[in-house]
Design a protein around this motif. Structure first.
Motif, PDB file in Angstrom:
ATOM      1  N   GLU A 213       0.831  -1.208   0.000  1.00 46.81           N
ATOM      2  CA  GLU A 213       0.000   0.000   0.000  1.00 46.81           C
ATOM      3  C   GLU A 213       0.865   1.258   0.000  1.00 46.81           C
ATOM      4  OE1 GLU A 213      -3.871  -1.550   2.559  1.00 46.81           O
ATOM      5  OE2 GLU A 213      -2.027  -0.966   3.612  1.00 46.81           O
ATOM      6  N   PHE A 214       1.905   1.215   0.783  1.00 46.57           N
ATOM      7  CA  PHE A 214       2.820   2.353   0.849  1.00 46.57           C
ATOM      8  C   PHE A 214       3.471   2.599  -0.505  1.00 46.57           C
ATOM      9  CE2 PHE A 214       7.144   3.969   1.424  1.00 46.57           C
ATOM     10  CZ  PHE A 214       6.912   5.104   2.182  1.00 46.57           C
TER      11      PHE A 214
ATOM     12  N   LYS B 283       4.946   5.766  -4.982  1.00 47.02           N
ATOM     13  CA  LYS B 283       5.829   5.443  -6.102  1.00 47.02           C
ATOM     14  C   LYS B 283       6.044   6.615  -7.060  1.00 47.02           C
ATOM     15  CE  LYS B 283       2.185   3.441  -9.028  1.00 47.02           C
ATOM     16  NZ  LYS B 283       1.718   2.212  -9.703  1.00 47.02           N
ATOM     17  N   ALA B 284       5.159   7.603  -7.033  1.00 54.19           N
ATOM     18  CA  ALA B 284       5.318   8.769  -7.910  1.00 54.19           C
ATOM     19  C   ALA B 284       6.433   9.695  -7.447  1.00 54.19           C
ATOM     20  CB  ALA B 284       4.006   9.545  -8.002  1.00 54.19           C
ATOM     21  N   PHE B 285       6.937   9.487  -6.222  1.00 56.01           N
ATOM     22  CA  PHE B 285       7.957  10.364  -5.662  1.00 56.01           C
ATOM     23  C   PHE B 285       9.337   9.721  -5.812  1.00 56.01           C
ATOM     24  CE2 PHE B 285       3.992  11.232  -3.486  1.00 56.01           C
ATOM     25  CZ  PHE B 285       3.931  12.621  -3.507  1.00 56.01           C
TER      26      PHE B 285
ATOM     27  N   GLU C  22      -1.486   8.636  10.092  1.00 56.36           N
ATOM     28  CA  GLU C  22      -1.229   7.776  11.251  1.00 56.36           C
ATOM     29  C   GLU C  22      -0.019   6.875  11.032  1.00 56.36           C
ATOM     30  OE1 GLU C  22      -3.038   8.229  13.946  1.00 56.36           O
ATOM     31  OE2 GLU C  22      -4.185   9.756  12.843  1.00 56.36           O
ATOM     32  N   PHE C  23       0.885   7.291  10.155  1.00 53.82           N
ATOM     33  CA  PHE C  23       2.018   6.445   9.794  1.00 53.82           C
ATOM     34  C   PHE C  23       2.918   6.154  10.986  1.00 53.82           C
ATOM     35  CE2 PHE C  23       6.344   5.819   8.106  1.00 53.82           C
ATOM     36  CZ  PHE C  23       6.099   4.743   7.265  1.00 53.82           C
TER      37      PHE C  23
END
Length: 206
Positions: A5-6, A11-13, A27-28
């Protein structure tokens, strides 16, 4: 939240900070970053900055990362000299100018060095496109000015010649008018003396 999920969300960064992560995942749990480093999923670039381990490490990515790791900054000095073909050899670190204090970071993907410029000299760069992102790179004229400004030991034509700069490539790429305009704006007698030496060297060498 799991890694899949992360990865899908981030992935765009090309690289990402803890602050950026928390924008997407309020809430990471930061312990996941330690876990994913141990598993080889991500790499820590500096405190609170990361990239995915399978990210392709090419020059545009390194330029972009240099901007991101220490902001504001733009790529200049030896890195820009090499990029424009003004020096014959490649460089082994990314060099930038910044209004922050002089600093450096040794990372798993390369070394990044930053030289301080006062805010009034923080200009003369352009934004270049890369994979839907942009990074700041010194213009050819400002690259030369930055280097000469930060190297007061350069005083004579022999000092310029010792740098092994490609006079033909410099003459082909730069605008003398723009160089003179930037020189007048900066209004530094010491810099003007070095630029005069450079101009003489360029005239004689081509």
């Amino acid at each position: 939240m799991n890694y899949t999920e992360f990865r899908q969300e981030m992935k765009a960064f090309p690289n990402f900070s803890v602050r950026e992560i928390e924008k997407h995942f309020p809430e990471f749990d930061s312990r996941r970053l330690v876990e994913w480093q141990k598993k080889g999923y991500i790499q820590k670039l500096r405190n609170r900055y990361y990239c995915f381990s399978d990210q392709e490490v090419d020059e545009p990515f390194l330029y972009y990362t240099a901007n991101e790791l220490y902001h504001p900054s733009y790529v200049s000095l030896e890195s820009a000299l090499s990029r424009y073909g003004f020096i014959p050899e490649g460089v082994f670190q990314i060099t930038s100018c910044t209004t922050l204090k002089t600093n450096s970071f040794n990372t798993p993907i390369g070394n990044f060095t930053y030289r301080h410029l006062k805010p009034s000299l923080f200009f003369g760069y352009q934004l270049e496109e890369w994979n839907d992102h942009r990074y700041a790179m010194a213009e050819p004229e400002k690259t030369l000015i930055d280097y000469l400004y930060l190297h007061p030991e350069i005083k004579e034509a022999d000092d310029i010649e010792a740098l092994r700069w490609n006079a033909l490539e410099i003459n082909n790429r730069i605008s003398i008018e723009k160089l003179n305009r930037y020189e007048a704006y900066i209004n530094s007698p010491a810099l003007s003396n070095r630029l005069s030496t450079l101009k003489t060297y360029l005239d004689v060498a081509t």
